[in-house]
Design a protein around this motif. Sequence first.
Motif, PDB file in Angstrom:
ATOM      1  N   VAL A 230       0.835  -1.197   0.000  1.00 55.62           N
ATOM      2  CA  VAL A 230       0.000   0.000   0.000  1.00 55.62           C
ATOM      3  C   VAL A 230       0.872   1.250   0.000  1.00 55.62           C
ATOM      4  O   VAL A 230       0.677   2.171  -0.805  1.00 55.62           O
ATOM      5  CB  VAL A 230      -0.942   0.008   1.225  1.00 55.62           C
ATOM      6  CG1 VAL A 230      -1.716   1.325   1.288  1.00 55.62           C
ATOM      7  CG2 VAL A 230      -1.899  -1.173   1.179  1.00 55.62           C
ATOM      8  N   ALA A 231       1.858   1.294   0.892  1.00 54.74           N
ATOM      9  CA  ALA A 231       2.714   2.473   1.011  1.00 54.74           C
ATOM     10  C   ALA A 231       3.515   2.718  -0.258  1.00 54.74           C
ATOM     11  O   ALA A 231       3.753   3.877  -0.636  1.00 54.74           O
ATOM     12  CB  ALA A 231       3.650   2.321   2.209  1.00 54.74           C
ATOM     13  N   THR A 232       3.929   1.664  -0.933  1.00 55.37           N
ATOM     14  CA  THR A 232       4.680   1.823  -2.181  1.00 55.37           C
ATOM     15  C   THR A 232       3.873   2.600  -3.205  1.00 55.37           C
ATOM     16  O   THR A 232       4.355   3.555  -3.823  1.00 55.37           O
ATOM     17  CB  THR A 232       5.064   0.444  -2.749  1.00 55.37           C
ATOM     18  OG1 THR A 232       5.964  -0.206  -1.840  1.00 55.37           O
ATOM     19  CG2 THR A 232       5.740   0.570  -4.108  1.00 55.37           C
ATOM     20  N   GLU A 233       2.621   2.204  -3.390  1.00 56.33           N
ATOM     21  CA  GLU A 233       1.803   2.904  -4.382  1.00 56.33           C
ATOM     22  C   GLU A 233       1.438   4.310  -3.921  1.00 56.33           C
ATOM     23  O   GLU A 233       1.369   5.241  -4.725  1.00 56.33           O
ATOM     24  CB  GLU A 233       0.544   2.094  -4.690  1.00 56.33           C
ATOM     25  CG  GLU A 233      -0.233   2.650  -5.871  1.00 56.33           C
ATOM     26  CD  GLU A 233      -1.061   1.597  -6.563  1.00 56.33           C
ATOM     27  OE1 GLU A 233      -0.525   0.902  -7.449  1.00 56.33           O
ATOM     28  OE2 GLU A 233      -2.250   1.465  -6.202  1.00 56.33           O
ATOM     29  N   VAL A 234       1.203   4.477  -2.626  1.00 54.54           N
ATOM     30  CA  VAL A 234       0.925   5.811  -2.098  1.00 54.54           C
ATOM     31  C   VAL A 234       2.106   6.738  -2.354  1.00 54.54           C
ATOM     32  O   VAL A 234       1.942   7.891  -2.783  1.00 54.54           O
ATOM     33  CB  VAL A 234       0.607   5.739  -0.593  1.00 54.54           C
ATOM     34  CG1 VAL A 234       0.626   7.129   0.043  1.00 54.54           C
ATOM     35  CG2 VAL A 234      -0.754   5.075  -0.361  1.00 54.54           C
ATOM     36  N   ASN A 235       3.310   6.258  -2.109  1.00 52.17           N
ATOM     37  CA  ASN A 235       4.503   7.090  -2.302  1.00 52.17           C
ATOM     38  C   ASN A 235       4.725   7.454  -3.761  1.00 52.17           C
ATOM     39  O   ASN A 235       5.281   8.510  -4.072  1.00 52.17           O
ATOM     40  CB  ASN A 235       5.730   6.376  -1.747  1.00 52.17           C
ATOM     41  CG  ASN A 235       5.730   6.300  -0.230  1.00 52.17           C
ATOM     42  OD1 ASN A 235       5.087   7.100   0.439  1.00 52.17           O
ATOM     43  ND2 ASN A 235       6.451   5.332   0.318  1.00 52.17           N
ATOM     44  N   ILE A 236       4.295   6.590  -4.677  1.00 51.17           N
ATOM     45  CA  ILE A 236       4.473   6.868  -6.105  1.00 51.17           C
ATOM     46  C   ILE A 236       3.392   7.809  -6.625  1.00 51.17           C
ATOM     47  O   ILE A 236       3.674   8.771  -7.345  1.00 51.17           O
ATOM     48  CB  ILE A 236       4.456   5.553  -6.914  1.00 51.17           C
ATOM     49  CG1 ILE A 236       5.690   4.694  -6.568  1.00 51.17           C
ATOM     50  CG2 ILE A 236       4.430   5.836  -8.421  1.00 51.17           C
ATOM     51  CD1 ILE A 236       5.638   3.298  -7.134  1.00 51.17           C
ATOM     52  N   LEU A 237       2.128   7.572  -6.257  1.00 49.55           N
ATOM     53  CA  LEU A 237       1.007   8.271  -6.881  1.00 49.55           C
ATOM     54  C   LEU A 237       0.458   9.437  -6.064  1.00 49.55           C
ATOM     55  O   LEU A 237      -0.283  10.260  -6.605  1.00 49.55           O
ATOM     56  CB  LEU A 237      -0.127   7.285  -7.175  1.00 49.55           C
ATOM     57  CG  LEU A 237       0.184   6.223  -8.227  1.00 49.55           C
ATOM     58  CD1 LEU A 237      -1.001   5.275  -8.379  1.00 49.55           C
ATOM     59  CD2 LEU A 237       0.518   6.845  -9.569  1.00 49.55           C
ATOM     60  N   ASP A 238       0.765   9.493  -4.761  1.00 47.42           N
ATOM     61  CA  ASP A 238       0.242  10.568  -3.907  1.00 47.42           C
ATOM     62  C   ASP A 238      -1.265  10.735  -4.118  1.00 47.42           C
ATOM     63  O   ASP A 238      -1.748  11.802  -4.513  1.00 47.42           O
ATOM     64  CB  ASP A 238       0.983  11.873  -4.222  1.00 47.42           C
ATOM     65  CG  ASP A 238       0.604  13.007  -3.274  1.00 47.42           C
ATOM     66  OD1 ASP A 238       0.059  12.728  -2.189  1.00 47.42           O
ATOM     67  OD2 ASP A 238       0.839  14.183  -3.636  1.00 47.42           O
ATOM     68  N   PRO A 239      -2.061   9.696  -3.862  1.00 46.85           N
ATOM     69  CA  PRO A 239      -3.489   9.734  -4.212  1.00 46.85           C
ATOM     70  C   PRO A 239      -4.309  10.602  -3.272  1.00 46.85           C
ATOM     71  O   PRO A 239      -3.918  10.871  -2.131  1.00 46.85           O
ATOM     72  CB  PRO A 239      -3.898   8.264  -4.078  1.00 46.85           C
ATOM     73  CG  PRO A 239      -2.987   7.745  -3.007  1.00 46.85           C
ATOM     74  CD  PRO A 239      -1.669   8.427  -3.232  1.00 46.85           C
ATOM     75  N   ASP A 240      -5.476  11.008  -3.772  1.00 46.41           N
ATOM     76  CA  ASP A 240      -6.434  11.719  -2.922  1.00 46.41           C
ATOM     77  C   ASP A 240      -7.058  10.768  -1.903  1.00 46.41           C
ATOM     78  O   ASP A 240      -7.313  11.163  -0.756  1.00 46.41           O
ATOM     79  CB  ASP A 240      -7.535  12.334  -3.790  1.00 46.41           C
ATOM     80  CG  ASP A 240      -7.000  13.403  -4.718  1.00 46.41           C
ATOM     81  OD1 ASP A 240      -6.834  14.544  -4.265  1.00 46.41           O
ATOM     82  OD2 ASP A 240      -6.724  13.089  -5.890  1.00 46.41           O
ATOM     83  N   TYR A 241      -7.339   9.545  -2.348  1.00 45.44           N
ATOM     84  CA  TYR A 241      -7.939   8.545  -1.464  1.00 45.44           C
ATOM     85  C   TYR A 241      -7.363   7.168  -1.775  1.00 45.44           C
ATOM     86  O   TYR A 241      -7.029   6.874  -2.925  1.00 45.44           O
ATOM     87  CB  TYR A 241      -9.464   8.481  -1.643  1.00 45.44           C
ATOM     88  CG  TYR A 241     -10.178   9.749  -1.260  1.00 45.44           C
ATOM     89  CD1 TYR A 241     -10.600   9.980   0.048  1.00 45.44           C
ATOM     90  CD2 TYR A 241     -10.448  10.722  -2.228  1.00 45.44           C
ATOM     91  CE1 TYR A 241     -11.262  11.149   0.392  1.00 45.44           C
ATOM     92  CE2 TYR A 241     -11.115  11.891  -1.887  1.00 45.44           C
ATOM     93  CZ  TYR A 241     -11.501  12.104  -0.575  1.00 45.44           C
ATOM     94  OH  TYR A 241     -12.153  13.257  -0.247  1.00 45.44           O
TER      95      TYR A 241
END
Length: 304
Positions: A230-241
């Motif tokens: 989860v954190a890997t994708e969050v760090n790459i995409l900086d999502p709103d949700y």
Amino acid sequence: MKQDAIICLDIGGTHCRAGLVDQQGQLSQLHILSTKELAQSDFVSALTETLREYISRNQAQYQIRAVSLGFPATVDRSRRHVLQAPNIPGLPEDFPVCDILEKALSIPVFLDRDVNLLLAYDLQDLNLPKDGTVIGIYFGTGIGNSIYIGGKFLSGANGVAGELGHIPRLGQQTLCGCGNECCIEPLGGGRKLSELCETEFSDTPIQEIYQRHGDSDSVRQQIEVMAAAVATEVNILDPDYVVLGGGLLQMEGFPMDYFRERIFFHTRKPYPLNNLKLLLARPNQENGIIGAGLRGWEQLEAQS
């Protein structure tokens, strides 16, 4: 007057859930089939006959406008071919599912990855904006991932964007179902729980593993891999949700607080951590069917 509806199927490795979804996203005529029974001879032929019978059974009350399918598979960029579906026995690679069904049924047929249909449902259910970036990560047998940016699902050059379970974890050599070594999916998905039940916790049914062994080192290592994904994708995409769901999170005793803690630990500071919004999908076996309907109506409108 007949009611307009789309036949929607959420096809899994074990069950195939079918239903009719109207333009308001309401589901009716739910029907559950065995995927293994469909695959005993020729999967697409059996599916075609099943759809014909389903249409015949409901055509007095409903005007069937299209078929919308969700597969646990890699799907080509045109969303017409199933490229690989290892959980559907006997389905060849690069198979033109839409062309075959449209010729047989004489109505439009739409195809997508099952996780995109889950996120389509969650976008509506959670009332999320369509102009930002939303990621959905669904932990079941594997790690399903859908990426929604600016009102569109990210498909990628080959149609297979979002294979989060196949990012490498260096230093381990567990063979993945995709054929590669070092993928995180065998360490963070449901297959890891099955392995632990066969080895370390042989007296524990898999549905009780979190409840009885959630504090063990082995289970915490599995949660750590889930959180790192989860954190890997969050760090790459900086999502709103970020929408989190899937069968593992619904199991009794799942250590949700520890899972969140480890996601936060691995997420970059101060941002995106400070604005990270984690949401839980509503647990419901019908979500994928309704999501298929929502996507199907969108695609029908785009064709008109």
